[in-house]
Design a protein around this motif. Structure first.
Motif, mmCIF file in Angstrom:
data_model
loop_
_atom_site.group_PDB
_atom_site.id
_atom_site.type_symbol
_atom_site.label_atom_id
_atom_site.label_comp_id
_atom_site.label_asym_id
_atom_site.label_seq_id
_atom_site.Cartn_x
_atom_site.Cartn_y
_atom_site.Cartn_z
ATOM 1 N N GLY A 57 0.900 -1.104 -0.142
ATOM 2 C CA GLY A 57 0.096 0.036 0.114
ATOM 3 C C GLY A 57 0.777 1.079 0.032
ATOM 4 O O GLY A 57 1.887 1.214 0.398
ATOM 5 N N MET A 58 0.226 2.458 -0.586
ATOM 6 C CA MET A 58 0.882 3.676 -0.709
ATOM 7 C C MET A 58 1.151 4.314 0.458
ATOM 8 O O MET A 58 1.913 5.498 0.443
ATOM 9 N N ASN A 59 0.876 3.824 1.840
ATOM 10 C CA ASN A 59 1.154 4.477 3.013
ATOM 11 C C ASN A 59 1.989 4.044 3.862
ATOM 12 O O ASN A 59 2.198 4.302 4.973
ATOM 13 N N ASN A 76 8.587 -10.484 -8.044
ATOM 14 C CA ASN A 76 8.968 -8.992 -8.007
ATOM 15 C C ASN A 76 8.325 -8.126 -6.796
ATOM 16 O O ASN A 76 7.257 -8.669 -6.455
ATOM 17 N N ILE A 77 8.703 -7.307 -6.531
ATOM 18 C CA ILE A 77 8.484 -6.215 -5.398
ATOM 19 C C ILE A 77 8.571 -4.633 -6.055
ATOM 20 O O ILE A 77 9.767 -4.378 -6.335
ATOM 21 N N THR A 78 7.518 -4.038 -5.729
ATOM 22 C CA THR A 78 7.706 -2.683 -5.818
ATOM 23 C C THR A 78 7.361 -1.877 -4.463
ATOM 24 O O THR A 78 6.459 -2.099 -3.871
ATOM 25 N N ILE A 79 8.388 -1.059 -3.995
ATOM 26 C CA ILE A 79 8.314 -0.417 -2.713
ATOM 27 C C ILE A 79 7.923 1.041 -3.160
ATOM 28 O O ILE A 79 8.764 1.728 -3.622
ATOM 29 N N PRO A 80 6.845 1.233 -2.526
ATOM 30 C CA PRO A 80 6.510 2.717 -2.755
ATOM 31 C C PRO A 80 7.132 3.801 -2.110
ATOM 32 O O PRO A 80 7.818 3.586 -1.097
ATOM 33 N N SER A 82 6.488 6.072 0.003
ATOM 34 C CA SER A 82 6.221 6.304 1.323
ATOM 35 C C SER A 82 7.025 5.660 2.145
ATOM 36 O O SER A 82 7.348 5.688 3.377
ATOM 37 N N VAL A 83 7.533 4.465 1.823
ATOM 38 C CA VAL A 83 8.465 3.768 2.645
ATOM 39 C C VAL A 83 9.889 4.274 2.725
ATOM 40 O O VAL A 83 10.634 4.635 1.869
ATOM 41 N N ALA A 84 10.561 4.550 4.232
ATOM 42 C CA ALA A 84 11.484 5.202 4.741
ATOM 43 C C ALA A 84 12.519 3.974 4.704
ATOM 44 O O ALA A 84 13.764 4.242 4.503
ATOM 45 N N SER A 85 12.512 2.964 5.327
ATOM 46 C CA SER A 85 13.180 1.933 5.969
ATOM 47 C C SER A 85 12.835 0.380 5.497
ATOM 48 O O SER A 85 11.648 -0.023 5.412
ATOM 49 N N ILE A 86 13.909 -0.249 4.658
ATOM 50 C CA ILE A 86 13.878 -1.482 4.400
ATOM 51 C C ILE A 86 14.348 -2.365 5.486
ATOM 52 O O ILE A 86 15.889 -2.124 5.477
ATOM 53 N N GLY A 87 13.937 -3.258 6.286
ATOM 54 C CA GLY A 87 14.610 -3.788 7.544
ATOM 55 C C GLY A 87 15.569 -4.803 7.160
ATOM 56 O O GLY A 87 15.789 -5.424 6.240
ATOM 57 N N ASN A 88 16.350 -5.161 8.305
ATOM 58 C CA ASN A 88 17.555 -6.202 8.156
ATOM 59 C C ASN A 88 16.791 -7.511 7.724
ATOM 60 O O ASN A 88 15.769 -7.903 8.259
ATOM 61 N N SER A 89 17.433 -8.097 6.582
ATOM 62 C CA SER A 89 17.074 -9.258 5.887
ATOM 63 C C SER A 89 15.577 -9.409 5.514
ATOM 64 O O SER A 89 15.031 -10.271 5.371
ATOM 65 N N ALA A 90 14.919 -8.352 5.337
ATOM 66 C CA ALA A 90 13.440 -7.799 4.902
ATOM 67 C C ALA A 90 13.127 -8.923 3.577
ATOM 68 O O ALA A 90 11.982 -9.599 3.876
ATOM 69 N N PHE A 91 14.005 -8.942 2.730
ATOM 70 C CA PHE A 91 13.779 -9.902 1.322
ATOM 71 C C PHE A 91 14.935 -10.853 1.308
ATOM 72 O O PHE A 91 14.965 -11.345 0.127
ATOM 73 N N SER A 92 15.662 -11.258 2.205
ATOM 74 C CA SER A 92 16.497 -12.417 2.126
ATOM 75 C C SER A 92 16.170 -13.327 1.774
ATOM 76 O O SER A 92 14.987 -13.904 2.277
ATOM 77 N N SER A 93 16.998 -14.256 0.964
ATOM 78 C CA SER A 93 16.496 -15.403 0.427
ATOM 79 C C SER A 93 15.268 -15.763 -0.348
ATOM 80 O O SER A 93 14.845 -16.640 -0.449
ATOM 81 N N CYS A 94 14.896 -14.540 -0.899
ATOM 82 C CA CYS A 94 13.852 -14.625 -2.073
ATOM 83 C C CYS A 94 14.406 -14.904 -3.334
ATOM 84 O O CYS A 94 14.915 -13.894 -4.059
ATOM 85 N N ARG A 95 14.830 -16.291 -3.551
ATOM 86 C CA ARG A 95 15.533 -16.608 -4.784
ATOM 87 C C ARG A 95 15.194 -16.515 -5.857
ATOM 88 O O ARG A 95 15.681 -16.487 -6.879
ATOM 89 N N SER A 96 13.808 -16.245 -6.114
ATOM 90 C CA SER A 96 12.895 -15.947 -7.385
ATOM 91 C C SER A 96 12.597 -14.519 -7.779
ATOM 92 O O SER A 96 12.421 -14.389 -8.512
ATOM 93 N N LEU A 97 13.154 -13.649 -6.913
ATOM 94 C CA LEU A 97 13.095 -12.287 -7.179
ATOM 95 C C LEU A 97 13.831 -11.701 -7.923
ATOM 96 O O LEU A 97 15.058 -11.800 -8.092
ATOM 97 N N THR A 98 13.400 -11.401 -9.212
ATOM 98 C CA THR A 98 14.108 -10.955 -10.312
ATOM 99 C C THR A 98 13.888 -9.192 -10.582
ATOM 100 O O THR A 98 14.948 -8.714 -10.882
ATOM 101 N N GLY A 103 11.774 2.606 -4.056
ATOM 102 C CA GLY A 103 10.863 3.917 -3.922
ATOM 103 C C GLY A 103 11.905 4.950 -3.928
ATOM 104 O O GLY A 103 12.685 5.004 -2.989
ATOM 105 N N ASN A 104 11.408 6.433 -4.158
ATOM 106 C CA ASN A 104 12.298 7.468 -3.753
ATOM 107 C C ASN A 104 12.049 8.159 -2.532
ATOM 108 O O ASN A 104 12.502 9.148 -2.488
ATOM 109 N N GLY A 105 11.463 7.453 -1.592
ATOM 110 C CA GLY A 105 11.292 7.773 -0.130
ATOM 111 C C GLY A 105 12.128 7.205 0.893
ATOM 112 O O GLY A 105 12.408 7.491 1.773
ATOM 113 N N VAL A 106 12.784 5.875 0.168
ATOM 114 C CA VAL A 106 13.505 5.026 1.042
ATOM 115 C C VAL A 106 14.748 5.948 1.445
ATOM 116 O O VAL A 106 15.565 6.462 0.428
#
Length: 195
Positions: A57-59, A76-80, A82-98, A103-106
């Motif tokens: 979501g956008m908020n 795939n993942i699109t981080i909007p 609005s997101v300021a922080s992507i946490g430790n290991s948030a997407f780790s071992s997502c082995r199919s993620l291409t 986002g421009n707010g991270v």
């Protein structure tokens, strides 16, 4: 946690927080996080091995540590913005993620955020990002191209350790690369020819 056969959930528009490990180890295949949600807590979707699609979501302002770790079918993942922080290991071992669109707010990409995302090919880190943690993209063995925005002043140790980089574009804000000792920032990037 423990609802291992759960395949479908609809979240109401008044929900503001995804609790820690709320949907961990379920059999969800897709998930829509509504705009009312501001926080995706620790481990919310960890080890959802059937999860192939997530709309954030956008908020949402925070993606907690281990939020999507081990989601081995996530493509795939699109981080909007609005997101300021992507946490430790948030997407780790997502082995199919291409694809991961950041986002421009991270502001912060924490340690091991995309560790072992072995299908990730290309990443653009926007100018808003001021901090990339240790090992954030380590072990991304298909990661060939990275563009680092102007907000980064220091590329810490192990960030791209054993990735498959061939080209890196570094923004104008960079002052230092790696730690004081054993920085290993580009260690194992045997195909890297251009910085």
């Amino acid at each position: 946690l423990g609802c291992t056969n759960l395949t479908n959930v609809t979240i109401g528009r008044n929900v503001t927080n995804m609790g820690a490990y709320a949907f961990a180890r379920t059999r969800l295949t897709n998930f829509l996080i509504p705009d009312s949600v501001s926080n995706i807590a620790e481990g919310s979707f960890s080890n959802c091995t059937k999860l192939a699609s997530v709309t954030i979501g956008m908020n949402v302002t925070n993606i907690g540590q281990y939020a999507f770790t081990g989601c081995t079918n996530l493509i795939n993942i699109t981080i909007p913005d609005s997101v300021a922080s992507i946490g430790n290991s948030a997407f780790s071992s997502c082995r199919s993620l291409t694809s991961a669109v950041i986002g421009n707010g991270v502001v912060n990409i924490e340690s091991n955020a995309f560790y072992l995302c072995r299908s990730l090919f290309s990443v653009t880190i926007p100018d808003s990002v001021t901090s990339i943690g240790n090992g954030a993209f380590a072990g991304c063995t298909n990661l060939a191209n990275v563009s680092i925005g102007n907000g980064i002043t220091n590329i810490t140790k192990n960030v791209f350790y054993t990735s498959n980089l061939t080209s890196v574009v570094i923004g104008s804000g960079i002052i230092a690369i790696g730690g004081l000792t054993n920085n290993l920032t580009f260690e194992g990037c045997a195909r890297l020819t251009n910085i």
